[in-house]
Design a protein around this motif. Structure first.
Motif, PDB file in Angstrom:
ATOM      1  N   ILE A 100       0.837  -1.201   0.000  1.00 27.02           N
ATOM      2  CA  ILE A 100       0.000   0.000   0.000  1.00 27.02           C
ATOM      3  C   ILE A 100       0.871   1.249   0.000  1.00 27.02           C
ATOM      4  CG2 ILE A 100      -1.691   1.296   1.356  1.00 27.02           C
ATOM      5  CD1 ILE A 100      -2.794  -1.491   2.194  1.00 27.02           C
ATOM      6  N   ARG A 105       2.057   6.695  -6.853  1.00 24.42           N
ATOM      7  CA  ARG A 105       0.991   7.569  -7.346  1.00 24.42           C
ATOM      8  C   ARG A 105       1.369   9.037  -7.164  1.00 24.42           C
ATOM      9  NH1 ARG A 105      -5.460   6.864  -6.743  1.00 24.42           N
ATOM     10  NH2 ARG A 105      -5.960   9.084  -7.052  1.00 24.42           N
ATOM     11  N   SER A 151       8.454   4.179   9.149  1.00 27.93           N
ATOM     12  CA  SER A 151       7.455   4.601  10.131  1.00 27.93           C
ATOM     13  C   SER A 151       8.067   4.729  11.509  1.00 27.93           C
ATOM     14  CB  SER A 151       6.324   3.571  10.221  1.00 27.93           C
ATOM     15  OG  SER A 151       5.643   3.527   9.014  1.00 27.93           O
ATOM     16  N   PRO A 194       4.005   9.181   6.188  1.00 25.87           N
ATOM     17  CA  PRO A 194       3.982   8.960   4.728  1.00 25.87           C
ATOM     18  C   PRO A 194       4.828   9.980   3.968  1.00 25.87           C
ATOM     19  CG  PRO A 194       2.043  10.148   5.402  1.00 25.87           C
ATOM     20  CD  PRO A 194       2.847   9.929   6.654  1.00 25.87           C
ATOM     21  N   SER A 201       2.548   2.601  10.601  1.00 28.13           N
ATOM     22  CA  SER A 201       2.512   2.109   9.219  1.00 28.13           C
ATOM     23  C   SER A 201       1.075   2.030   8.722  1.00 28.13           C
ATOM     24  CB  SER A 201       3.120   0.708   9.123  1.00 28.13           C
ATOM     25  OG  SER A 201       4.434   0.714   9.544  1.00 28.13           O
ATOM     26  N   THR A 249      -0.736   5.567   8.619  1.00 33.08           N
ATOM     27  CA  THR A 249      -0.357   6.413   7.479  1.00 33.08           C
ATOM     28  C   THR A 249      -0.932   5.857   6.197  1.00 33.08           C
ATOM     29  OG1 THR A 249       1.750   5.235   7.309  1.00 33.08           O
ATOM     30  CG2 THR A 249       1.776   7.354   8.470  1.00 33.08           C
ATOM     31  N   ASN A 250      -0.922   4.525   6.091  1.00 39.88           N
ATOM     32  CA  ASN A 250      -1.511   3.928   4.889  1.00 39.88           C
ATOM     33  C   ASN A 250      -2.993   4.293   4.771  1.00 39.88           C
ATOM     34  OD1 ASN A 250       0.809   2.802   4.026  1.00 39.88           O
ATOM     35  ND2 ASN A 250       0.346   0.711   4.695  1.00 39.88           N
ATOM     36  N   MET A 280      -3.446   7.861   3.884  1.00 39.63           N
ATOM     37  CA  MET A 280      -3.050   8.108   2.502  1.00 39.63           C
ATOM     38  C   MET A 280      -4.142   7.628   1.548  1.00 39.63           C
ATOM     39  SD  MET A 280       0.447   6.827   0.666  1.00 39.63           S
ATOM     40  CE  MET A 280      -0.061   5.137   0.632  1.00 39.63           C
ATOM     41  N   LEU A 281      -4.624   6.411   1.818  1.00 43.20           N
ATOM     42  CA  LEU A 281      -5.632   5.828   0.935  1.00 43.20           C
ATOM     43  C   LEU A 281      -6.924   6.651   0.956  1.00 43.20           C
ATOM     44  CD1 LEU A 281      -5.142   2.023   1.691  1.00 43.20           C
ATOM     45  CD2 LEU A 281      -4.614   3.201  -0.448  1.00 43.20           C
ATOM     46  N   PHE A 322      -6.474   9.693  -1.155  1.00 47.16           N
ATOM     47  CA  PHE A 322      -6.615   9.406  -2.596  1.00 47.16           C
ATOM     48  C   PHE A 322      -8.095   9.274  -2.953  1.00 47.16           C
ATOM     49  CE2 PHE A 322      -2.231   7.169  -2.593  1.00 47.16           C
ATOM     50  CZ  PHE A 322      -1.603   8.372  -2.881  1.00 47.16           C
ATOM     51  N   GLU A 362     -10.441  10.899  -5.967  1.00 41.18           N
ATOM     52  CA  GLU A 362     -10.490   9.978  -7.117  1.00 41.18           C
ATOM     53  C   GLU A 362     -11.893   9.959  -7.727  1.00 41.18           C
ATOM     54  OE1 GLU A 362      -7.688   8.105  -8.400  1.00 41.18           O
ATOM     55  OE2 GLU A 362      -9.246   8.217  -9.937  1.00 41.18           O
ATOM     56  N   GLU A 410     -10.722   2.863 -10.200  1.00 40.99           N
ATOM     57  CA  GLU A 410      -9.622   3.158  -9.265  1.00 40.99           C
ATOM     58  C   GLU A 410     -10.179   3.305  -7.848  1.00 40.99           C
ATOM     59  OE1 GLU A 410      -6.524   2.949 -10.084  1.00 40.99           O
ATOM     60  OE2 GLU A 410      -5.685   3.585  -8.154  1.00 40.99           O
ATOM     61  N   ASN A 444     -10.586  -0.031  -6.401  1.00 41.65           N
ATOM     62  CA  ASN A 444      -9.247  -0.533  -6.045  1.00 41.65           C
ATOM     63  C   ASN A 444      -8.797   0.046  -4.695  1.00 41.65           C
ATOM     64  OD1 ASN A 444      -6.830  -1.826  -6.310  1.00 41.65           O
ATOM     65  ND2 ASN A 444      -5.880  -0.178  -7.516  1.00 41.65           N
ATOM     66  N   LEU A 445      -9.039   1.337  -4.535  1.00 42.47           N
ATOM     67  CA  LEU A 445      -8.625   1.998  -3.291  1.00 42.47           C
ATOM     68  C   LEU A 445      -9.407   1.454  -2.103  1.00 42.47           C
ATOM     69  CD1 LEU A 445      -8.216   5.722  -4.440  1.00 42.47           C
ATOM     70  CD2 LEU A 445      -6.427   4.241  -3.521  1.00 42.47           C
ATOM     71  N   MET A 501      -8.043  -1.780  -1.068  1.00 38.05           N
ATOM     72  CA  MET A 501      -6.786  -1.606  -0.323  1.00 38.05           C
ATOM     73  C   MET A 501      -7.064  -1.131   1.094  1.00 38.05           C
ATOM     74  SD  MET A 501      -3.720  -0.260  -2.730  1.00 38.05           S
ATOM     75  CE  MET A 501      -4.541   0.818  -3.859  1.00 38.05           C
ATOM     76  N   GLU A 536      -7.988  -4.144   3.073  1.00 43.41           N
ATOM     77  CA  GLU A 536      -6.794  -4.953   3.399  1.00 43.41           C
ATOM     78  C   GLU A 536      -6.010  -4.305   4.549  1.00 43.41           C
ATOM     79  OE1 GLU A 536      -3.927  -5.864   0.325  1.00 43.41           O
ATOM     80  OE2 GLU A 536      -5.600  -6.295  -1.067  1.00 43.41           O
ATOM     81  N   SER A 537      -5.905  -2.993   4.421  1.00 42.67           N
ATOM     82  CA  SER A 537      -5.113  -2.267   5.401  1.00 42.67           C
ATOM     83  C   SER A 537      -5.734  -2.345   6.791  1.00 42.67           C
ATOM     84  CB  SER A 537      -5.001  -0.809   4.957  1.00 42.67           C
ATOM     85  OG  SER A 537      -3.888  -0.212   5.553  1.00 42.67           O
TER      86      SER A 537
END
Lengths: 134, 732
Positions: free
Chosen positions: A15, A22, A96, A119, B526, B529-530, B533-534, B537, B541, B546, B549-550, B553, B556-557
């Motif tokens: 991810i 991106r 991180s 990030p 981790s 932040t993921n 970030m997602l 987006f 978007e 897309e 897809n996000l 994710m 999953e995260s």
């Protein structure tokens, strides 16, 4: 804006890789971005490249906590590549970890340009691009 | 008539008198003379003088002839030794007598026995000779000077020397002595004062000599006509006197400065004499001689009185040395210690027997001795009763004396320990350290030292002590022995070790907590932040593909985040104190149940399991942890087995130093120990490109086994296999 910089991301988090790629595209980095899931894959490929093509990516984003071979071990092996080949490579640690021991340890590696806490923001990447263009 | 009178006069004269005719025949003889000669009138009258005295010398005969011519003579005859052997001296006075015709009719002889006088004179001369006394005379009218031979000899002159007054004076030593004799002589001549003086003369040979000069003046008709005197060599005596007085003076000074009093006790008179020092010693200036002995007895301290007097009597009766110490009480009530030594002494002149002695004040000495005794006593008390181990050690390293505490510390009886040396009970690694200090002590570089060292207890275990050694010197400065003090710090040392161990555990736990905190923060960051970030987006978007897809994710995260939190929770639960939950667990039973739970997986992978675990091995464990550990090891082996060969797992147990040791070996992929040794048991460390690697299993295994006070070790070779060694405590 010059977009011909070759870049490389070494990180096991898909991810993070997705997001970073991106943003890199958005701020105008080259399309040519190599990704490795751990230090071992990366060092094997890059060593091969240094021998065959005598060329390395201009920019490397390196994670610290990775399976099989972590960021530190990668750095230890990377230094073994002949200096004239790796001298133009700019390495950023991207992690991180806010562990002060890690931040101190980064300073002992001359080949590392800076430490970036995840990030990675578009602003970070723009600054980087400006520095590389000079 | 006249004749008759004459006869009577002669006959009864109280002197020896005789009348002779011109032919020297006796006419008359006094009865006294007759009786002296032992003869009667008949034997003498009419007989020749020379027949009566056949020894008459020719010289005397000539005197007789001369007198017959009408003269008077008085002379001293020669020495006669009579038949009895007696020496006799006679003085003769001879006069002629005249008959009616005024002619010389013969001689009258008066004989006087002067033997007594002469002998006296002889003795005097002899005595003078023996005493080295010479005589001298100065005739003040003629200035003639006469010296006897002895006088000459004293001056170192021979008999022929002719003296003069001036020369005589010049023999006196220049300065005081010469001036003195001159003034004495002139004083004598003018005032008639006699002198008796000891002066120094210088002899012919230049030798200085002490002489005693005595002189006086003789007068005739009030006029000084003669100086006479004696002259005596007193050199030896004088020098001896001088020397003696010098010695006496020195002795006086010595006894005075040393405060030594001298006393003597006359046995017959029972009289005690003391010198000034002795009186001062007793503080008794008022003592009279008579009461001195009684006063002395009175001043003695009551407890000592009888003993001292007995000792004195014993010494007197046995002619033994009187040597004692006693106490006296002085006027101001103070008690003094006196040392007194005496010895019987017989005076050679008087024959009186005295005890002569000396005494002095030993109060200070006694007090020091008493103090010393007290100190010795208190040292002995400290030595015997101290809780600190103490020993006196000889220069040869042998114990001279040891106390109970030392014996207790080392576990020996006094007798056993005395038969050993300190070397025997010293830990060999500390022996040299001790010895080096001891050498410095002996060399005088240091006076004492303190070290931490180890001894061996009789039972063999180590005794930790702090040893302090001090040297003891004799009066002459040489080494006498050492005093060792041994403080047993074994329990302190053990406590210290325990504290160190606890500190280490604390430090380790602190370290692992810190690590854990960073791992948690890293992992959570981790994911966060993921996620941010997602979502960032996703907001911008627009492409529906897309976006899908996000969202996928994001899903999953969040799943990963959930999984991470589950892991962390597991770790935290292991870290909690489990000591209370420990129980006896049979390893074999646990292993079997784990094996059964994954029997499908084992069969699927065709695993060969060799198990050698004795039934009776019971370990102290939390059952769930032991299951978890065994399960993790088994699944790891299957997960990282080599595709090239069939997996074989060997599990064995053994006892070792009170622990139960389990070894778990496989022939799988192995781990590169060179690279990964330090992080095998770390959190989120993986070493294989394996989809299922999470890097959490071994971290939890290690946490669990440490929570049960055990430990885990690993050895591995790439492509050969891995062996884990686990240490468990036995269950008691």
């Amino acid at each position: 804006m010059n977009k011909v910089f070759s870049a490389c991301i070494i990180d096991d988090d898909p991810i993070f890789v997705y997001g970073t790629k991106r943003i890199m595209k958005e701020v105008g980095f080259s399309e040519e971005i190599e990704v490795f899931e751990n230090g071992l894959d990366a060092i094997e490929e890059l060593t091969q490249k240094s021998i065959v093509e005598k060329k390395l990516p201009r920019l490397i984003f390196l994670d610290l906590n990775m399976p099989i071979m972590n960021g530190w071990e990668f750095l230890d092996d990377f230094i073994k590549i002949p200096e004239h080949i790796r001298k133009d490579v700019v390495i950023y640690i991207v992690s991180s970890s806010i562990d002060p021991r890690d931040i101190e340890r980064v300073k002992t590696y001359d080949i590392v340009t800076d430490y970036i806490l995840k990030p990675v923001t578009p602003k970070d990447l723009k600054n980087m691009l400006d520095d590389l263009s000079v | 008539m006249q004749k008759t009178h004459t006869n009577i006069f002669i006959d009864d004269a109280p002197i020896e008198i005789g009348v002779l005719d011109v032919n020297m025949h006796f006419v008359k003889c006094s009865k006294l003379w007759l009786s002296k000669l032992g003869k009667t009138e008949k034997d003498i009258i009419g007989k020749s003088y020379y027949d009566v005295f056949p020894d008459t010398t020719d010289e005397v005969k000539k005197i007789h002839e001369y007198c017959l011519l009408g003269s008077y003579i008085s002379f001293d005859g020669e020495k006669i030794i009579n038949k009895a052997g007696k020496v006799q001296w006679f003085n003769y006075k001879i006069n002629s007598w005249k008959n009616e015709k005024d002619k010389v009719g013969g001689l009258i002889i008066v004989r006087e026995d002067i033997s007594f006088k002469r002998n006296e004179e002889e003795y005097r001369l002899k005595a003078q000779r023996v005493a080295n006394v010479g005589g001298w005379e100065v005739n003040l009218i003629s200035n003639e000077v006469y010296w006897t031979n002895i006088t000459k000899q004293i001056h170192g002159l021979d008999d022929t020397y002719v003296p003069s007054l001036e020369n005589g004076i010049n023999f006196y030593k220049e300065g005081y002595h010469r001036e003195k004799i001159v003034s004495l002589i002139s004083e004598a001549i003018s005032n008639g004062t006699p002198w008796d003086e000891e002066l120094i003369i210088v002899t012919v040979t230049g030798e200085e000599k002490w002489v005693r000069a005595i002189g006086r003046v003789e007068y005739v008709n009030g006029k000084a006509v003669k100086l006479t005197g004696t002259f005596q060599d007193i050199d030896e005596k004088k020098r001896a006197d001088l020397e003696r007085s010098e010695i006496e003076k020195r002795l006086n000074i010595a006894t005075k400065t040393a405060n030594i009093g001298v006393w003597d006790y006359d046995l017959a008179r029972q009289e005690l004499n003391c010198d000034y020092e002795t009186l001062a010693l007793y503080g008794a200036e008022k003592f009279t001689h008579k009461s001195l002995y009684d006063a002395w007895k009175k001043i003695l301290v009551e407890e000592d009185k009888e003993r001292v007097i007995n000792e004195m009597h014993f010494a007197i009766q046995n002619d033994d040395e009187f040597n004692t110490e006693f106490r006296i009480r002085t006027k101001n009530g103070k008690v003094k210690y006196i040392k007194s030594i005496g010895q019987l002494h017989k005076d050679q002149n008087t024959g009186a027997v005295k005890m002569i002695g000396a005494n002095w004040d030993i109060t200070e000495y006694k007090q020091v001795v008493l103090k010393l005794d007290k100190r010795k006593e208190s040292f002995a008390g400290v030595f015997n009763n101290s809780s600190v181990g103490m020993a006196l050690i000889g220069l040869d390293g042998k114990w001279l004396k040891i106390n109970k505490s030392l014996c207790n510390s080392l576990g020996y009886s006094k007798k056993e320990l005395m038969s050993l040396t300190f070397q025997d009970v010293t830990h060999p690694d500390d022996y040299l350290k001790d010895l080096n200090f001891l050498d410095e002590l002996i060399a005088g570089k240091i006076d004492n030292y303190q070290i931490e060292k180890r001894y061996f207890h009789k039972k063999g275990h180590t005794v930790f002590v702090i040893l302090s050694v001090t040297k003891v010197t004799k009066i002459d400065g040489t080494l006498s022995h050492f005093i060792s003090q041994v403080v047993d710090i074994t329990s302190r040392k053990e406590a210290e070790e325990k504290v160190k161990a606890v500190l280490k555990i604390t430090a380790d736990q602190n370290e692992s907590l810190t690590n854990f905190a960073h791992i948690v923060s890293h992992n959570l960051r981790s994911h966060s932040t993921n996620l941010s970030m997602l979502t960032g987006f996703l907001i911008n978007e627009t492409d529906p593909e897309e976006r899908a897809n996000l969202i996928n994710m994001l899903n999953e995260s969040s799943d990963s985040l959930d999984e991470t939190i589950t892991h962390l929770n597991e770790v935290v639960s292991v870290k909690l104190n489990v000591l209370g939950k420990l129980e006896g667990v049979r390893i074999l039973e646990t292993f079997d149940s784990v094996r059964k739970s994954i029997i499908a997986l084992l069969n699927e992978n065709n695993v060969i399991l060799n198990i050698q675990i004795p039934k009776e091995f019971v370990v102290s464990a939390v059952p769930a942890y032991l299951e978890s550990i065994l399960l993790n090891l088994l699944t790891n082996s299957i997960k990282y087995s080599s595709p090239k060969r069939r997996l074989v797992i060997d599990v064995k147990t053994r006892r070792e130093r009170g622990k139960i040791v389990l070894t778990f070996s496989d022939n799988g992929l192995g781990i590169d120990m060179k690279r990964h040794k330090h992080k095998i048991f770390g959190m989120y460390k993986t070493f294989h490109k394996h989809k299922n690697s999470k890097g959490i299993g071994l971290f939890i295994t290690k946490s669990q086994i440490e929570a049960m006070n055990g430990k885990i070790e690993v050895e591995s070779s790439v492509d050969i296999g891995t062996t884990f060694t686990l240490y468990f405590n036995c269950f008691k």
